[in-house]
Design a protein around this motif. Structure first.
Motif, PDB file in Angstrom:
ATOM      1  N   HIS A   1       0.803  -1.226   0.000  1.00 37.36           N
ATOM      2  CA  HIS A   1       0.000   0.000   0.000  1.00 37.36           C
ATOM      3  C   HIS A   1       0.831   1.269   0.000  1.00 37.36           C
ATOM      4  O   HIS A   1       0.285   2.363   0.122  1.00 37.36           O
ATOM      5  N   VAL A   2       2.139   1.150  -0.140  1.00 39.32           N
ATOM      6  CA  VAL A   2       2.980   2.348  -0.119  1.00 39.32           C
ATOM      7  C   VAL A   2       2.733   3.189  -1.371  1.00 39.32           C
ATOM      8  O   VAL A   2       2.839   2.712  -2.501  1.00 39.32           O
ATOM      9  N   ALA A   3       2.389   4.469  -1.138  1.00 39.12           N
ATOM     10  CA  ALA A   3       2.201   5.411  -2.243  1.00 39.12           C
ATOM     11  C   ALA A   3       3.251   6.509  -2.214  1.00 39.12           C
ATOM     12  O   ALA A   3       3.613   7.048  -3.260  1.00 39.12           O
TER      13      ALA A   3
ATOM     14  N   ARG B   1       6.783  -1.697  -7.199  1.00 35.58           N
ATOM     15  CA  ARG B   1       6.355  -0.321  -6.952  1.00 35.58           C
ATOM     16  C   ARG B   1       7.364   0.402  -6.069  1.00 35.58           C
ATOM     17  O   ARG B   1       7.679   1.580  -6.278  1.00 35.58           O
ATOM     18  N   LEU B   2       7.879  -0.305  -5.065  1.00 34.93           N
ATOM     19  CA  LEU B   2       8.890   0.304  -4.203  1.00 34.93           C
ATOM     20  C   LEU B   2      10.129   0.661  -5.024  1.00 34.93           C
ATOM     21  O   LEU B   2      10.757   1.710  -4.798  1.00 34.93           O
ATOM     22  N   GLY B   3      10.464  -0.191  -5.993  1.00 38.91           N
ATOM     23  CA  GLY B   3      11.609   0.083  -6.849  1.00 38.91           C
ATOM     24  C   GLY B   3      11.465   1.372  -7.630  1.00 38.91           C
ATOM     25  O   GLY B   3      12.462   2.026  -7.960  1.00 38.91           O
ATOM     26  N   ASP B   4      10.217   1.757  -7.912  1.00 36.57           N
ATOM     27  CA  ASP B   4       9.974   3.018  -8.612  1.00 36.57           C
ATOM     28  C   ASP B   4      10.024   4.221  -7.669  1.00 36.57           C
ATOM     29  O   ASP B   4      10.228   5.351  -8.120  1.00 36.57           O
ATOM     30  N   LEU B   5       9.847   3.981  -6.373  1.00 39.32           N
ATOM     31  CA  LEU B   5       9.748   5.080  -5.404  1.00 39.32           C
ATOM     32  C   LEU B   5      11.079   5.466  -4.770  1.00 39.32           C
ATOM     33  O   LEU B   5      11.282   6.623  -4.395  1.00 39.32           O
TER      34      LEU B   5
ATOM     35  N   PRO C   1      15.352   5.843  -4.430  1.00 41.38           N
ATOM     36  CA  PRO C   1      16.481   6.220  -5.287  1.00 41.38           C
ATOM     37  C   PRO C   1      17.595   5.179  -5.300  1.00 41.38           C
ATOM     38  O   PRO C   1      18.702   5.405  -4.803  1.00 41.38           O
ATOM     39  N   ALA C   2      17.300   4.018  -5.844  1.00 39.89           N
ATOM     40  CA  ALA C   2      18.296   2.953  -5.969  1.00 39.89           C
ATOM     41  C   ALA C   2      17.920   2.104  -7.170  1.00 39.89           C
ATOM     42  O   ALA C   2      16.776   2.131  -7.639  1.00 39.89           O
ATOM     43  N   ASP C   3      18.890   1.330  -7.662  1.00 43.00           N
ATOM     44  CA  ASP C   3      18.671   0.498  -8.841  1.00 43.00           C
ATOM     45  C   ASP C   3      18.210  -0.893  -8.419  1.00 43.00           C
ATOM     46  O   ASP C   3      18.974  -1.634  -7.787  1.00 43.00           O
ATOM     47  N   PRO C   4      16.971  -1.267  -8.754  1.00 44.32           N
ATOM     48  CA  PRO C   4      16.468  -2.589  -8.365  1.00 44.32           C
ATOM     49  C   PRO C   4      17.254  -3.746  -8.957  1.00 44.32           C
ATOM     50  O   PRO C   4      17.152  -4.873  -8.463  1.00 44.32           O
ATOM     51  N   GLU C   5      18.027  -3.489 -10.012  1.00 41.80           N
ATOM     52  CA  GLU C   5      18.793  -4.551 -10.659  1.00 41.80           C
ATOM     53  C   GLU C   5      20.167  -4.756 -10.016  1.00 41.80           C
ATOM     54  O   GLU C   5      20.902  -5.666 -10.418  1.00 41.80           O
ATOM     55  N   THR C   6      20.520  -3.937  -9.047  1.00 33.60           N
ATOM     56  CA  THR C   6      21.811  -4.090  -8.378  1.00 33.60           C
ATOM     57  C   THR C   6      21.931  -5.499  -7.797  1.00 33.60           C
ATOM     58  O   THR C   6      21.025  -5.950  -7.091  1.00 33.60           O
ATOM     59  N   PRO C   7      23.021  -6.204  -8.076  1.00 32.71           N
ATOM     60  CA  PRO C   7      23.183  -7.536  -7.480  1.00 32.71           C
ATOM     61  C   PRO C   7      23.104  -7.454  -5.948  1.00 32.71           C
ATOM     62  O   PRO C   7      23.816  -6.673  -5.328  1.00 32.71           O
ATOM     63  N   GLY C   8      22.206  -8.244  -5.357  1.00 28.27           N
ATOM     64  CA  GLY C   8      22.017  -8.219  -3.917  1.00 28.27           C
ATOM     65  C   GLY C   8      20.879  -7.337  -3.458  1.00 28.27           C
ATOM     66  O   GLY C   8      20.531  -7.343  -2.280  1.00 28.27           O
ATOM     67  N   ALA C   9      20.255  -6.581  -4.396  1.00 30.37           N
ATOM     68  CA  ALA C   9      19.119  -5.737  -4.006  1.00 30.37           C
ATOM     69  C   ALA C   9      17.985  -6.574  -3.423  1.00 30.37           C
ATOM     70  O   ALA C   9      17.225  -6.120  -2.560  1.00 30.37           O
ATOM     71  N   GLY C  10      17.859  -7.810  -3.893  1.00 32.86           N
ATOM     72  CA  GLY C  10      16.796  -8.678  -3.398  1.00 32.86           C
ATOM     73  C   GLY C  10      17.135  -9.435  -2.136  1.00 32.86           C
ATOM     74  O   GLY C  10      16.309 -10.205  -1.621  1.00 32.86           O
ATOM     75  N   ALA C  11      18.329  -9.230  -1.600  1.00 32.99           N
ATOM     76  CA  ALA C  11      18.722  -9.934  -0.371  1.00 32.99           C
ATOM     77  C   ALA C  11      17.828  -9.540   0.786  1.00 32.99           C
ATOM     78  O   ALA C  11      17.392  -8.395   0.900  1.00 32.99           O
ATOM     79  N   ALA C  12      17.558 -10.516   1.660  1.00 36.80           N
ATOM     80  CA  ALA C  12      16.770 -10.285   2.880  1.00 36.80           C
ATOM     81  C   ALA C  12      15.426  -9.646   2.566  1.00 36.80           C
ATOM     82  O   ALA C  12      15.021  -8.664   3.188  1.00 36.80           O
TER      83      ALA C  12
ATOM     84  N   LEU D   1      18.448  -0.543   1.893  1.00 37.18           N
ATOM     85  CA  LEU D   1      19.702   0.007   2.413  1.00 37.18           C
ATOM     86  C   LEU D   1      20.487   0.728   1.322  1.00 37.18           C
ATOM     87  O   LEU D   1      21.160   1.735   1.589  1.00 37.18           O
ATOM     88  N   LEU D   2      20.406   0.250   0.083  1.00 38.67           N
ATOM     89  CA  LEU D   2      21.005   0.972  -1.037  1.00 38.67           C
ATOM     90  C   LEU D   2      20.411   2.368  -1.159  1.00 38.67           C
ATOM     91  O   LEU D   2      21.130   3.346  -1.416  1.00 38.67           O
ATOM     92  N   ALA D   3      19.101   2.474  -0.961  1.00 39.63           N
ATOM     93  CA  ALA D   3      18.441   3.770  -1.067  1.00 39.63           C
ATOM     94  C   ALA D   3      18.914   4.730   0.024  1.00 39.63           C
ATOM     95  O   ALA D   3      18.898   5.951  -0.168  1.00 39.63           O
TER      96      ALA D   3
END
Length: 373
Positions: free
Chosen positions: A179-181, A236-240, A242-253, A260-262
């Motif tokens: 629900h994050v907008a 949706r969070l990836g669009d909100l 300021p970080a690259d969702p494709e960064t290796p490890g972005a999906g960790a935890a 944390l990248l953001a």
């Protein structure tokens, strides 16, 4: 000839941590060769046992107590670790472990999984405590997560604000993530002077077939429908943020790596960073034998896991290295090791080895001393 033996295993996941595993291996070696010098340098890659590994390997480390909200929503007692000051980090390094603040192990045995409701609030609270202490640098281990919240809990605990379309703060966990907008990061604190390093042993992106929800969601109890919902929410969070969702490890935890990248943190391979911080290179350089290991040694172990890291360092200085594993896959290449020991073989079965891992690690240490001494 008296040997200096460096014992540097990873945890044997689900059975025994790296620090007690190292102790058992050292005890077994000394049973056969009591005059040899044993140096324990337990390793980790950011998951469970990371604090224990640092505490054992780094003299002068201090456990710092903190009360946090666990992944079940209840208050728990936890700790973060303060490493002693150095010239580069005059106010010390704070090591915070997600496993002991927001980890899946905290949900019980067997765990009462909360795929949509567990979150990383406690992890963020422990980070905030380390920042308030005034550390020069943060090292964050993010393995063993219980949640898929994109790091919202941790970021919220640090001062971020996530609201829905009506301006109301979202509820914790993956349920709120959907629900994050609006994501307001203006309340986040500045990074410490030495920055924030995030230890991870996975390279998954935030979303997609190899993303946080698809790969790790089922392990945390998510149904097929919930995996799809969580993946869409993370997108949706990836669009909100300021970080690259494709960064290796972005999906960790559960996407905490992305959160944390953001904030401005840097994702680093866990075993390499731990090796540097505990001084593994220097320890191995002064050794005559090195022992490493992990729970299951298979084809993936060579891709940045602890035994591969330790073996590479030993190879650079020509120090023989031995491998101990709960199970050694029959099709893996072992020619780089001077000797090997399988707890399954020593105990007679995998079940027996897992029932009393300290006993069989001690026997493995003794067997290696006989083989290499």
């Amino acid at each position: 000839m008296v040997h200096t033996v460096v014992v540097a295993p990873d945890s044997f996941k689900g059975t025994i941590g790296a620090a007690p595993a190292a102790t058992a291996l050292g005890a077994g070696w000394n049973r056969v060769r009591p005059h040899d010098a044993i140096r324990l340098v337990p390793m980790a890659d950011g998951g469970e046992g990371t604090l224990d590994a640092f505490e054992t390997a780094v003299a002068g480390s201090r456990r710092m107590p903190v009360r946090v909200t666990g992944p079940h929503g209840r208050t728990i007692d936890a700790t973060w670790l303060l490493l002693p000051p150095t010239a580069a980090d005059p106010d010390g390094i704070g090591v915070v472990e997600l496993a002991s603040t927001s980890g899946i192990e905290l949900l019980g045995t067997p765990p009462k999984l909360r795929a949509m409701d567990a979150d990383t609030t406690g992890f963020g609270q422990a980070i905030a405590a380390a920042l308030a202490y005034g550390v020069s640098r943060l090292v964050l281990g993010i393995g063993s997560s219980a949640s898929t919240d994109g790091g919202l809990g941790a970021l919220t605990a640090l001062g971020a604000r996530f609201t829905d379309a009506s301006g109301t703060p979202v509820v914790p966990g993956g349920r709120g993530l959907a629900h994050v907008a609006v994501a307001d990061l203006s309340g986040l604190p500045a990074l410490p002077a030495g920055g924030v390093s995030v230890l991870t042993d996975v390279t998954n992106p935030l979303v997609g077939a190899w993303g946080a929800a698809a790969v790790f969601g089922p392990q945390k109890g998510a149904s097929n429908a919930e995996v799809l919902a969580l993946d869409a929410a993370l997108a949706r969070l990836g669009d909100l943020l300021p970080a690259d969702p494709e960064t290796p490890g972005a999906g960790a935890a559960g996407g905490t790596g992305f959160g944390l990248l953001a904030w401005g943190a840097t994702l680093v391979p866990g075993s390499a960073a731990v090796a540097e911080l505990v001084g593994l290179d220097a320890a191995v350089g002064a050794a005559s034998v090195v022992i490493t290991g992990e729970g299951s040694y298979d084809g993936q172990s060579a891709a940045g896991k602890v035994p591969a890291r330790v073996g590479a360092i030993a190879a650079e200085t020509g120090v023989p290295v031995a491998l101990v594993a709960g199970r050694i896959a029959p099709d893996v290449e072992l020619t780089s090791f001077a000797a090997t020991a399988s707890l399954t073989d020593l105990a007679g079965s995998g079940a027996a080895a897992m029932t009393d891992p300290a006993r069989w690690l001690t026997e493995a240490g003794a067997a290696l001393a006989s083989a290499l001494g």
